[in-house]
Design a protein around this motif. Structure first.
Motif, mmCIF file in Angstrom:
data_model
loop_
_atom_site.group_PDB
_atom_site.id
_atom_site.type_symbol
_atom_site.label_atom_id
_atom_site.label_comp_id
_atom_site.label_asym_id
_atom_site.label_seq_id
_atom_site.Cartn_x
_atom_site.Cartn_y
_atom_site.Cartn_z
ATOM 1 N N ALA A 1 0.817 -1.217 0.000
ATOM 2 C CA ALA A 1 0.000 0.000 0.000
ATOM 3 C C ALA A 1 0.850 1.266 0.000
ATOM 4 O O ALA A 1 0.449 2.291 -0.534
ATOM 5 C CB ALA A 1 -0.933 0.009 1.218
ATOM 6 N N ARG A 2 2.022 1.201 0.593
ATOM 7 C CA ARG A 2 2.868 2.374 0.810
ATOM 8 C C ARG A 2 3.500 2.891 -0.479
ATOM 9 O O ARG A 2 3.949 2.125 -1.307
ATOM 10 C CB ARG A 2 3.984 2.019 1.795
ATOM 11 N N ARG A 3 3.512 4.220 -0.587
ATOM 12 C CA ARG A 3 4.231 4.909 -1.663
ATOM 13 C C ARG A 3 5.157 5.931 -1.014
ATOM 14 O O ARG A 3 4.879 6.419 0.079
ATOM 15 C CB ARG A 3 3.249 5.609 -2.597
ATOM 16 N N ASP A 4 6.235 6.288 -1.692
ATOM 17 C CA ASP A 4 7.216 7.196 -1.104
ATOM 18 C C ASP A 4 6.639 8.570 -0.767
ATOM 19 O O ASP A 4 7.125 9.230 0.150
ATOM 20 C CB ASP A 4 8.421 7.352 -2.024
ATOM 21 N N GLY A 5 5.615 9.001 -1.464
ATOM 22 C CA GLY A 5 5.006 10.298 -1.190
ATOM 23 C C GLY A 5 3.969 10.274 -0.090
ATOM 24 O O GLY A 5 3.381 11.302 0.237
ATOM 25 N N ALA B 1 -3.854 0.873 4.357
ATOM 26 C CA ALA B 1 -4.164 2.115 3.654
ATOM 27 C C ALA B 1 -2.990 3.075 3.777
ATOM 28 O O ALA B 1 -2.298 3.102 4.796
ATOM 29 C CB ALA B 1 -5.423 2.756 4.219
ATOM 30 N N SER B 2 -2.781 3.850 2.731
ATOM 31 C CA SER B 2 -1.764 4.893 2.757
ATOM 32 C C SER B 2 -2.352 6.144 2.124
ATOM 33 O O SER B 2 -3.262 6.069 1.297
ATOM 34 C CB SER B 2 -0.504 4.453 2.019
ATOM 35 N N ALA B 3 -1.810 7.288 2.541
ATOM 36 C CA ALA B 3 -2.275 8.566 2.026
ATOM 37 C C ALA B 3 -1.170 9.599 2.198
ATOM 38 O O ALA B 3 -0.301 9.439 3.072
ATOM 39 C CB ALA B 3 -3.539 9.011 2.754
ATOM 40 N N PRO B 4 -1.198 10.663 1.413
ATOM 41 C CA PRO B 4 -0.175 11.688 1.549
ATOM 42 C C PRO B 4 -0.132 12.308 2.937
ATOM 43 O O PRO B 4 0.929 12.687 3.397
ATOM 44 C CB PRO B 4 -0.569 12.722 0.490
ATOM 45 N N HIS B 5 -1.257 12.441 3.602
ATOM 46 C CA HIS B 5 -1.299 13.070 4.952
ATOM 47 C C HIS B 5 -1.996 12.162 5.930
ATOM 48 O O HIS B 5 -2.849 11.410 5.587
ATOM 49 C CB HIS B 5 -2.030 14.405 4.897
#
Length: 98
Positions: A18-22, A94-98
């Motif tokens: 789920a994780r992205r660098d941003g 889940a991942s999200a920018p903030h």
């Protein structure tokens, strides 16, 4: 990103998927088989699903959340078959920018 599987679930692997660098926010839900239900002892659970329908519904829920919360990425897995107490039945990352 939603699947039904008979294989054991690895929460760390799903969180990494789920994780992205941003992304600066990550969360993980892990559901396990517990030792009781409605006051009765449980030693195992047998999960069954019509896999195409279950996966389509999980994808629909994910798409709805993505539309409501832009930038969110979800990965969900639900295990089927016989699971003993303490085994992982479901993981949602889940991942999200903030």
């Amino acid at each position: 990103m939603a699947r039904v599987t008979r294989s054991p679930l690895d929460p760390s692997a799903l969180l990494a998927e789920a994780r992205r660098d941003g992304d600066g926010g990550l969360t993980l839900f892990v559901g396990v088989v517990r030792d009781n239900a409605d006051g009765r002892p449980v030693t195992a659970m047998e999960y069954e699903a019509y896999e195409p329908m279950a996966e389509a519904e999980m994808e629909r829920i994910g798409a709805d959340l993505a539309a409501r919360f832009p930038g969110v990425r979800l990965v969900a897995r639900h295990r089927i078959g016989r699971l003993l107490v303490g085994e992982i039945a479901v993981v949602v990352a889940a991942s999200a920018p903030h």
